[in-house]
Enzyme design. Sequence first.
Site, PDB file in Angstrom:
ATOM      1  N   ASP A   1       0.842  -1.192   0.000  1.00 57.56           N
ATOM      2  CA  ASP A   1       0.000   0.000   0.000  1.00 57.56           C
ATOM      3  C   ASP A   1       0.877   1.242   0.000  1.00 57.56           C
ATOM      4  OD1 ASP A   1      -1.965   2.035   0.761  1.00 57.56           O
ATOM      5  OD2 ASP A   1      -3.245   0.343   1.287  1.00 57.56           O
TER       6      ASP A   1
ATOM      7  N   HIS B   1      -8.073  -1.562  -8.824  1.00 57.53           N
ATOM      8  CA  HIS B   1      -7.835  -0.401  -7.968  1.00 57.53           C
ATOM      9  C   HIS B   1      -6.732   0.495  -8.523  1.00 57.53           C
ATOM     10  CE1 HIS B   1      -7.683   2.037  -4.384  1.00 57.53           C
ATOM     11  NE2 HIS B   1      -6.378   1.808  -4.278  1.00 57.53           N
TER      12      HIS B   1
END
Length: 413
Positions: free
Chosen positions: A223, A316
Amino acid sequence: MADRPQPHPRLSRRRLLGGGAAAGAAAVTIAGSAGVGWGAATLTHRDHDRDPGLDTVAFHGPHQAGIATDPPLHAAFVAFDLVAGAQREDIVGLLKIWTDDASRLTQGRPALADTEPELAARPARLTVTAGFGPRLFTVAGLEDQRPHWLKPLPPFTIDKLDAAWCGGDLLLQICADEATTVSHAVRVLSKHVKSLVTVKWVQRGFRNGARGRTMRNLMGSVDGTVNIAPGTTDFDRLVWDDGSVRPWLAGGTSMVLRRIAMNLETWDELDADGRAITVGRTVEHGAPLSGTREFDEPDFAAVDQYGIPKIPPSSHIARAHHAHDGERFLRRGYNYDDAPAPGHVSNSGLLFASFQRDIDAQYLPVQQRLADFDALNQWTTPVGSAVFAVPPGVPGPGGYLGQQLFDRADAQR
């Protein structure tokens, strides 16, 4: 020990401590000098046999620490609301208190009237970053100085916002490599101004991994791979405000904080291939599905032998990718893992903080694409949202957080 600067006759130390007697705190002397500079290079190692718990990050400088600084392992985001009847001089007094406390704590020294001075001896790269919410400008009578982007984000179809995690007149982002350091700083900075503000919410987060490596969120995915490097021309241009519109904000920035809940109980049902297709990156190495290494540039035009895009347009990373250079911003994420409700296994997610010069121009277009159609939306839900203006840093001793705003307003009167 020098007296804390008294911002206004109405703001006595007794009043700022909520009317209680201020306990005297013995000074804790720690050898070594404060760090200088900013970004990752601000880390200062004292002669302490490389004990990382004694590392410090400079407090004074042109920018607030905690933005370009390498993210430490633990964070607390604390929002405050001004009490009824608060006035401009109250806000200035509060900011002077925070400046004095933070300048001490970040360098391993206890705050004045610190009732647990022993806990200040391990700063562990502590940073304290302050932000101003929209209503602060109204209370201070400075609405003409509020940036145009400082307002609640527009509603998104994916949002299920809980008021318990939204808004705030002021924010403190408190980060360090040790949880005890963060907790102590939160308590000191909160209790010393409790007659002027009430705590609206506290959100605590953590990161994993060695410094310089991308963290993983609680879904197991890397992330924050795509980010702007501190100390670069791009960082200066896209993160720090240049003061061209609001001169007081030169050297400051904006912050968006989103609390994103993760449905890990259904995410667990996906295999590695399903997760990779949803995110657009491999689970094991975090490489884009068009590449082999984490930091390979994603090729959204690449197709497989059947002509199918290697990175699904709904993934995403495809939806989060900037459409042009002006949509880039700095990401600083922290995991949260709170107690679950009865009958559930987890209450987990991501505290997603972004920093950019202009929320409207940089952040909102990306967020709108994610809200319109992101495959990950099936497992993630934004439940908290807040925006803040982050003033410049305190150049040196004698100044205080946000002084540029109040001094400029006074000069125009």
